[in-house]
Design a protein around this motif. Sequence first.
Motif, PDB file in Angstrom:
ATOM      1  N   MET A 121       0.826  -1.205   0.000  1.00  7.45           N
ATOM      2  CA  MET A 121       0.000   0.000   0.000  1.00  7.45           C
ATOM      3  C   MET A 121       0.857   1.249   0.000  1.00  7.45           C
ATOM      4  SD  MET A 121      -3.149  -0.830   2.549  1.00  7.45           S
ATOM      5  CE  MET A 121      -4.183  -2.290   2.350  1.00  7.45           C
TER       6      MET A 121
ATOM      7  N   GLU B 131       0.919   0.865  -8.037  1.00  8.15           N
ATOM      8  CA  GLU B 131      -0.209  -0.056  -8.172  1.00  8.15           C
ATOM      9  C   GLU B 131       0.369  -1.454  -8.410  1.00  8.15           C
ATOM     10  OE1 GLU B 131      -3.599  -0.372  -7.932  1.00  8.15           O
ATOM     11  OE2 GLU B 131      -3.117  -2.381  -8.663  1.00  8.15           O
TER      12      GLU B 131
ATOM     13  N   THR C   9      -5.261  -2.885  -4.553  1.00  3.85           N
ATOM     14  CA  THR C   9      -5.391  -2.448  -5.954  1.00  3.85           C
ATOM     15  C   THR C   9      -6.494  -1.420  -6.103  1.00  3.85           C
ATOM     16  OG1 THR C   9      -5.789  -3.128  -8.236  1.00  3.85           O
ATOM     17  CG2 THR C   9      -6.984  -4.340  -6.539  1.00  3.85           C
ATOM     18  N   VAL C  10      -6.286  -0.552  -7.072  1.00  4.66           N
ATOM     19  CA  VAL C  10      -7.302   0.445  -7.356  1.00  4.66           C
ATOM     20  C   VAL C  10      -8.386  -0.134  -8.288  1.00  4.66           C
ATOM     21  CG1 VAL C  10      -6.177   1.487  -9.363  1.00  4.66           C
ATOM     22  CG2 VAL C  10      -7.470   2.925  -7.772  1.00  4.66           C
TER      23      VAL C  10
ATOM     24  N   HIS D 101     -13.627   3.736  -2.945  1.00  2.00           N
ATOM     25  CA  HIS D 101     -13.824   5.196  -2.780  1.00  2.00           C
ATOM     26  C   HIS D 101     -15.125   5.747  -3.333  1.00  2.00           C
ATOM     27  CE1 HIS D 101      -9.731   4.951  -1.543  1.00  2.00           C
ATOM     28  NE2 HIS D 101      -9.248   4.846  -2.760  1.00  2.00           N
TER      29      HIS D 101
ATOM     30  N   ALA E 134     -11.511   6.120   1.147  1.00  3.26           N
ATOM     31  CA  ALA E 134     -10.984   7.372   1.715  1.00  3.26           C
ATOM     32  C   ALA E 134     -12.145   8.358   1.798  1.00  3.26           C
ATOM     33  CB  ALA E 134      -9.866   7.911   0.821  1.00  3.26           C
TER      34      ALA E 134
ATOM     35  N   ILE F 231     -10.891   5.321   5.658  1.00  7.40           N
ATOM     36  CA  ILE F 231      -9.661   6.091   5.855  1.00  7.40           C
ATOM     37  C   ILE F 231     -10.025   7.548   5.611  1.00  7.40           C
ATOM     38  CG2 ILE F 231      -7.217   6.252   5.216  1.00  7.40           C
ATOM     39  CD1 ILE F 231      -8.053   3.895   3.116  1.00  7.40           C
TER      40      ILE F 231
ATOM     41  N   LEU G  73      -9.730  10.992   4.407  1.00  8.24           N
ATOM     42  CA  LEU G  73      -8.740  11.459   3.433  1.00  8.24           C
ATOM     43  C   LEU G  73      -7.588  12.196   4.110  1.00  8.24           C
ATOM     44  CD1 LEU G  73      -8.399  11.896   0.221  1.00  8.24           C
ATOM     45  CD2 LEU G  73      -8.909  14.269   0.797  1.00  8.24           C
TER      46      LEU G  73
ATOM     47  N   THR H  23      -3.159  16.115   0.682  1.00 11.30           N
ATOM     48  CA  THR H  23      -2.016  16.053  -0.233  1.00 11.30           C
ATOM     49  C   THR H  23      -1.933  17.405  -0.934  1.00 11.30           C
ATOM     50  OG1 THR H  23      -3.439  15.194  -1.994  1.00 11.30           O
ATOM     51  CG2 THR H  23      -2.263  13.564  -0.670  1.00 11.30           C
TER      52      THR H  23
ATOM     53  N   CYS I 175      -1.501   7.044   4.346  1.00 12.95           N
ATOM     54  CA  CYS I 175      -2.008   6.633   3.034  1.00 12.95           C
ATOM     55  C   CYS I 175      -2.084   7.804   2.080  1.00 12.95           C
ATOM     56  CB  CYS I 175      -3.420   6.092   3.163  1.00 12.95           C
ATOM     57  SG  CYS I 175      -3.485   4.490   3.892  1.00 12.95           S
ATOM     58  N   GLY I 176      -1.568   7.597   0.896  1.00 13.76           N
ATOM     59  CA  GLY I 176      -1.734   8.600  -0.142  1.00 13.76           C
ATOM     60  C   GLY I 176      -0.786   9.779  -0.042  1.00 13.76           C
TER      61      GLY I 176
HETATM   62  N1  SAH Z   1      -2.294   1.652  -5.754  1.00 13.04           N
HETATM   63  C1  SAH Z   1      -2.854   0.826  -4.754  1.00 13.04           C
HETATM   64  C2  SAH Z   1      -1.992   0.720  -3.508  1.00 13.04           C
HETATM   65  C3  SAH Z   1      -1.310   1.981  -3.040  1.00 13.04           C
HETATM   66  S1  SAH Z   1      -2.370   3.259  -2.468  1.00 13.04           S
HETATM   67  C4  SAH Z   1      -4.254   1.288  -4.402  1.00 13.04           C
HETATM   68  O1  SAH Z   1      -4.633   2.369  -4.831  1.00 13.04           O
HETATM   69  O2  SAH Z   1      -4.963   0.541  -3.745  1.00 13.04           O
HETATM   70  C5  SAH Z   1      -2.736   2.695  -0.820  1.00 13.04           C
HETATM   71  C6  SAH Z   1      -4.062   3.170  -0.268  1.00 13.04           C
HETATM   72  O3  SAH Z   1      -4.016   4.571   0.049  1.00 13.04           O
HETATM   73  C7  SAH Z   1      -5.215   3.000  -1.225  1.00 13.04           C
HETATM   74  O4  SAH Z   1      -6.323   2.439  -0.571  1.00 13.04           O
HETATM   75  C8  SAH Z   1      -5.491   4.431  -1.636  1.00 13.04           C
HETATM   76  O5  SAH Z   1      -6.781   4.584  -2.107  1.00 13.04           O
HETATM   77  C9  SAH Z   1      -5.227   5.162  -0.373  1.00 13.04           C
HETATM   78  N2  SAH Z   1      -5.052   6.600  -0.536  1.00 13.04           N
HETATM   79  C10 SAH Z   1      -4.489   7.249  -1.566  1.00 13.04           C
HETATM   80  N3  SAH Z   1      -4.486   8.576  -1.346  1.00 13.04           N
HETATM   81  C11 SAH Z   1      -5.060   8.772  -0.132  1.00 13.04           C
HETATM   82  C12 SAH Z   1      -5.312   9.921   0.666  1.00 13.04           C
HETATM   83  N4  SAH Z   1      -4.959  11.139   0.260  1.00 13.04           N
HETATM   84  N5  SAH Z   1      -5.891   9.743   1.859  1.00 13.04           N
HETATM   85  C13 SAH Z   1      -6.220   8.503   2.302  1.00 13.04           C
HETATM   86  N6  SAH Z   1      -5.987   7.385   1.603  1.00 13.04           N
HETATM   87  C14 SAH Z   1      -5.416   7.510   0.391  1.00 13.04           C
END
Ligand code: SAH
Length: 358
Positions: free
Chosen positions: A155, A159, A189-190, A213, A255, A286, A288, A291, A332-333
């Motif tokens: 994570m 991807e 995975t997305v 999402h 998120a 989660i 958000l 970013t 995350c993210g």
């Molecule tokens: N590409 C894969 C794994 C990496 S992202 C995927 O998207 O699942 C890991 C996790 O972080 C994913 O669930 C993604 O949706 C989440 N994520 C991405 N940006 C985020 C943010 N700004 N706030 C919270 N979660 C976020």
Amino acid sequence: MAVGPTVYDLSREQLAELLAGEPGYRAGQVWRALWERGAWPEDMSDLPKSLRHRLGSVLCPALHEVSRSASADESTTKWLWELNDGARVETVLMLYPRRATVCVSSQAGCAMGCSFCATGQGGFTRQLSSGEIVEQVVAARRAALPRRLDNVVFMGMGEPLANYGRAWGAVERIHAHLGISARRITLSTVGVVPGIKRLAGEALPVNLAVSLHAARDELRDQLVPLNRRYPLSALMDACAGYVEARRRRLSFEWALIAGVNDTARDAAELARLALALPLPAHVNLIPLNPTPGYPERGTPPEGVAAFEESLLSQGVNVTVRDNRGTDIAAACGQLAGSAGGRPAGTSPVALGAREVPK
Ligand code: SAH
Ligand code: SF4
């Protein structure tokens, strides 16, 4: 800098070839030192000095530490690594009271372009090799000592199902040689539908997390551009096939974005999809994390509680993740492959971490 197969990309046979001319038992000895102890040649005190020297020049490490940051309570550590060609990736180690989890990157950058994700905002650099992924786990396992590293989650940046062969190669090596069973490994995975289908046929029972999402195409198209290629109907078919084949639940990641996907309607649509699978999906909420490139904010705590309550009342299993790592932009993210700490506008009260409950 040399760019070749990195040390954790080598098979045992390739390692033995590098040790040609040495007694036969040396290959096994070095293999165990690398995989069981995560040792580097200079620490292999049971080897003659000349051999340590030789190994130091032929074994190519993948990761060069640019920076390491720890959260204020030291439970979360984030590394920024430079790879041999200058690409950069991040790894996060999270120590919980009863388990330790590492979150690894599978690509440098990501081509999926999810608007709310710092990795997506930076674009794609390149695929990671299996060894580059594995070495992140080895480094985190060493840093976690004397604790045992229990879980690996894909994570971090990238991807994994868009780098299927190498990511899966890393899973096999982590499972076979680092002693972390497949059940403690999670791929996130997305929604790469062909990858989910392929995963359904693999022998090792890893966990699958699907970053949903949004549970209607019109909204998901905006948040997750890949949805235009694999819309929800195709994604849910693949998820159902996976659950059917593996007889395992998967999880949906969500998120929560204030005013965007946190309404009663969203909760109802999400519940419908979670409950439609042959085994109902577990939902991870989660809020958000901020970013730099996305103006929306995370749902505030009251909204998170209401969304959670709504899912529970519809019979959906749900977990709200904790707020680990936001003070070092490790949540995350927020992984962007840059040395900076907290990105502008990030508040330490923002929530989110990448633990997947068992
Ligand atoms: N590409 C894969 C794994 C990496 S992202 C995927 O998207 O699942 C890991 C996790 O972080 C994913 O669930 C993604 O949706 C989440 N994520 C991405 N940006 C985020 C943010 N700004 N706030 C919270 N979660 C976020
Ligand atoms: Fe890539 Fe996952 Fe970020 Fe989307 S959320 S851009 S798929 S890393």
